[in-house]
Design an enzyme around this catalytic site. Structure first.
Site, PDB file in Angstrom:
ATOM      1  N   ASP A  91       0.849  -1.199   0.000  1.00 35.15           N
ATOM      2  CA  ASP A  91       0.000   0.000   0.000  1.00 35.15           C
ATOM      3  C   ASP A  91       0.888   1.255   0.000  1.00 35.15           C
ATOM      4  OD1 ASP A  91      -2.537   1.058  -0.220  1.00 35.15           O
ATOM      5  OD2 ASP A  91      -2.779   1.350   1.928  1.00 35.15           O
ATOM      6  N   GLY A 105      -1.037   7.781   4.997  1.00 32.08           N
ATOM      7  CA  GLY A 105      -0.198   6.991   4.108  1.00 32.08           C
ATOM      8  C   GLY A 105       1.222   6.787   4.585  1.00 32.08           C
TER       9      GLY A 105
END
Length: 416
Positions: free
Chosen positions: A305, A324
């Site tokens: 990811d 993130g």
């Protein structure tokens, strides 16, 4: 060009050479010979300490930035990072500006195919501008090379939109992705809703936000048919829901982000925004369920990811920071601390078929698509080890196991 790889231990449970130490002779990108000791003139000889070779690794969820967000990451450096991290095949998300929601954008991404040896597979946006309102040009993007359709971290808020997408995509065997979060419940939370979010005064995102969305999506999938992929699940209940759906025979797959197998929400105590991810870090009981789900096959694949975020959007107050973490550089070393090397490689080489990508083969006469690595040796990951342009890694200061030497694919050798 001939390349000779010396004394390499093969890690590939599907190969007759599994766990054998062999020499591998490559000629113009193809496997010419595999044997115990190959003596021949070669243009280049590769020898490393404790060298191991597996099929090239695959990552189903990678974000870069270019075009539009080059301050986060360029395609050139991002692909180089993937290669030096051991990945020969990556599915690249449409988090660009403008959003990759048309065939022209997909063709632009495909123009980087094979750079540094890496196979780049674009993921097209599911909806126009990823606004979750109107479907994008799915069929045109599929023909241009898109392997799936996703609005990445933007949930599909309208259930009828998902219904139509699943029905329409069946006409061309398209894979639809749906991010598992109900925003009406998650709202503007920044951490898992539990003891630690309360203690730190952070707005919480309950597990219910993920599980409710998955339940909705599975009901729709049962009604429509089609192929659905749920990326980056993070809770124990989510694993249970998907396991039950598979028993029903639904065409459903899912992934888990590697950092969700390592870190819990306890890491938020210092308000380090590198630990702010979506979905949020959960609990130890969730980690145990996710690992069990990988072992029993309920969870189909792992992903880094990988999400580069520039310093202006990360080094701010925790609640204002963007979600993130990068993860390509640390994927192998992190997984290798949890699982055996053989299981780690199995996980890193799974998932291509779901995206319609041909899995490479380790046989004489086939195109070489290899990752070169050493499974042993512990080290602490530091900021200077980051190849990505953005440095937002939650693994800084964390102990990893093993080292990636590089990749050989598409007749190109890229070494770390």
């Amino acid at each position: 060009m001939k390349i000779l790889i010396k004394s390499a231990t093969i890690v590939n449970s599907e190969s007759k050479y599994h766990q054998q130490k062999v020499d591998i002779l490559l000629n113009n990108g193809k496997i010419e010979n595999i044997g115990e000791e190959i003596s021949t003139q070669a243009d280049k000889t590769i020898e490393y300490n404790n060298l191991h070779v597996s099929l090239g690794w695959f990552d189903s969820s990678v974000s870069f930035g270019e075009p539009g967000y080059e301050e986060r990451e360029t395609l050139d450096n991002g692909i180089k990072t993937a290669a030096k991290s051991g990945f020969t095949s990556i599915a690249v998300n449409p988090i660009t500006n403008p959003v990759s929601d048309n065939s022209t954008a997909i063709k632009y991404l495909k123009s980087y195919q094979g750079k540094y040896g890496v196979n780049l597979h674009p993921v097209g946006a599911l909806t126009i501008k990823s606004e979750s309102v109107d479907l994008a040009e799915l069929y045109d993007m599929k023909n241009a090379g898109a392997v799936s359709f996703s609005d990445v971290k933007t949930p599909i808020k309208n259930p009828n939109l998902l219904k139509i997408a699943l029905q329409y995509a069946q006409n061309f065997d398209g894979l639809v992705q749906s991010f598992p979060q109900e925003n009406a419940i998650a709202r503007n939370g920044s951490a898992h809703e539990d003891y630690h979010s309360t203690l730190l005064g952070l707005k919480g995102i309950p597990s219910l936000a993920e599980e409710l969305q998955i339940t909705r999506d599975l009901f729709i999938l049962e009604y429509t048919g089609g192929k659905l992929h749920i990326p980056t699940i993070s809770t124990a209940k989510s694993v249970k829901l998907i396991k039950e759906a598979k028993k029903k025979g639904l065409d459903i797959t899912c992934s888990v982000a590697i950092h969700q197998l390592i870190f819990t929400d306890e890491k938020l105590q210092n308000f380090d925004a590198n630990y702010k991810v979506m979905p949020p870090l959960r609990t130890n009981s969730d980690i145990k369920a996710l690992i069990t789900g990988l072992k029993d096959g309920t969870i189909d694949m792992v992903t880094t990811d990988h999400t580069p975020i520039d310093i202006e959007h990360k080094k701010v107050e925790f609640e204002n920071a963007s979600y993130g973490t990068i993860g390509l550089e640390t994927a192998f070393g992190a997984l290798n601390t949890i699982f055996t090397t053989e299981k780690t490689i199995e996980l890193l080489t799974k998932g291509q078929a779901r995206f319609g990508i041909k899995k490479p083969s380790l046989e004489i006469g086939e195109n070489a698509d290899f990752t070169l690595f050493n499974p042993d040796g512990k080290h602490t990951f530091e900021k200077e080890n980051i190849i990505s342009s953005s440095k937002n890694s939650m693994f800084i200061g964390h102990s990893l196991k093993g080292k990636v030497y590089g990749v050989f694919a598409n007749n190109q050798l890229t070494l770390s």
